[in-house]
Design an enzyme around this catalytic site. Structure first.
Site, PDB file in Angstrom:
ATOM      1  N   GLY A 192       0.741  -1.199  -0.004  1.00 29.64           N
ATOM      2  CA  GLY A 192      -0.105   0.072  -0.014  1.00 29.64           C
ATOM      3  C   GLY A 192       0.776   1.330   0.008  1.00 29.64           C
ATOM      4  CG  ASP A 193       2.125   2.979   3.576  1.00 28.14           C
ATOM      5  OD1 ASP A 193       2.164   1.777   3.793  1.00 28.14           O
ATOM      6  OD2 ASP A 193       2.164   3.630   4.732  1.00 28.14           O
ATOM      7  CD  GLU A 194       4.839  -2.444   3.483  1.00 32.42           C
ATOM      8  OE1 GLU A 194       4.935  -3.525   2.588  1.00 32.42           O
ATOM      9  OE2 GLU A 194       4.493  -2.679   4.430  1.00 32.42           O
TER      10      GLU A 194
END
Length: 285
Positions: free
Chosen positions: A200-202
């Site tokens: 997701g936000d990696e």
């Protein structure tokens, strides 16, 4: 044949004299009254295509047989096109040997194929490689035959406060945040072997070993500092930060990708738990 984007060609190997049908002139974007010239035609090939064409041509001349190649060219008008070349070596008793075959404009098919591949391999939101590509090209590779060699380091990044942006401003703001991060990441590591959104936000970045460890550490630190430049979105201004974890192999040619990921991931989450952290945690060798 010309209407179908196909042309026939032949080359007399005694003097390299060419013969073309109308379709070949159309593919190269040359006037029909142009005298076919091999040097002129070869100069229009992209470097990689030219090298491969010359290799296959030499092999056919030396050993006989047929060859096929998809080559990229730059036409006389500057337009980039793709053509499929088929050739055959013919030796005739009492006559000069010739190479002859067909060339077909396959640009539209190539563009469709490339678009489908981008859809399958790229993250739709950020345009970076997606997790499937990251796993197939790196994480699941064998240590005895790694995909990236020499490898300098695996860099992992996790955004700070991303959930808060989503909660306060909504998912569209979160999407804008991810796009800006991806743009800044690509700009700061333009020579990366692979840059991917793996969650997701990696994000993950794989770099070669051209840069010394100290220089890489400094570049990661600068990126995390510069990352806090404000983002403007629909009359809102906010900033983003990130935490990093980096792991480098002892041997850039033989390494365990999964072990590198575990080390980089552990370094990242150790940094997340560190009070007063500067936003980066480096685990090299």
């Amino acid at each position: 044949m010309a209407i179908a984007g196909v042309g026939a060609w032949s080359c007399n190997l005694a003097d390299n004299k060419l013969s073309w049908t109308l379709g070949i002139y159309n593919i190269f974007g040359l006037p029909i009254d142009t005298v076919p010239d091999r040097q002129l035609a070869v100069a229009m090939y992209a470097d990689d295509s030219r090298e491969e064409m010359e290799r296959l041509r030499a092999h056919a001349i030396d050993r006989g047989g047929i060859f096929t190649l998809d080559a990229q060219i730059k036409r006389a008008d500057g337009e980039i096109r793709w053509m499929r070349i088929s050739g055959e070596m013919v030796r005739r008793a009492g006559r000069s040997p010739i190479l002859h075959g067909l060339k077909q404009d396959v640009t539209e098919g190539k563009l469709r194929s490339q678009a489908l591949r981008r859809m399958a391999e790229n993250d739709a939101l950020t345009g970076l490689a997606n997790r499937a590509v990251y796993e197939s090209r790196f994480l699941n590779a064998r240590s005895s035959a790694p995909s990236f060699a020499p490898l300098g380091a695996l860099l992992l990044f996790d955004l700070d406060g991303f959930k808060g942006i989503n909660d306060r401003l909504g998912h569209l703001a979160g999407d804008a945040c991810l796009r800006v991060f991806a743009e800044r990441l690509s700009a700061n590591f333009p020579e990366a072997l692979l840059t991917a959104r793996i969650g997701g936000d990696e994000f993950a970045v794989i770099v070669s070993n051209r840069e010394p460890d100290a220089a890489l550490n400094a570049r990661v630190a600068r990126f995390l500092t510069q990352l806090r430049a404000p983002i403007f979105w629909q009359q809102h201004m906010f900033t983003i930060g990130a935490t990093s974890g980096v792991a480098a192999p002892n041997d850039p040619y033989f390494y365990d990708p999964e072990e590198l990921f575990i080390r980089a991931d552990a370094a990242l989450y150790a940094a997340k738990r560190t009070p007063g952290r500067a936003g980066a945690s480096i685990s090299l060798k």
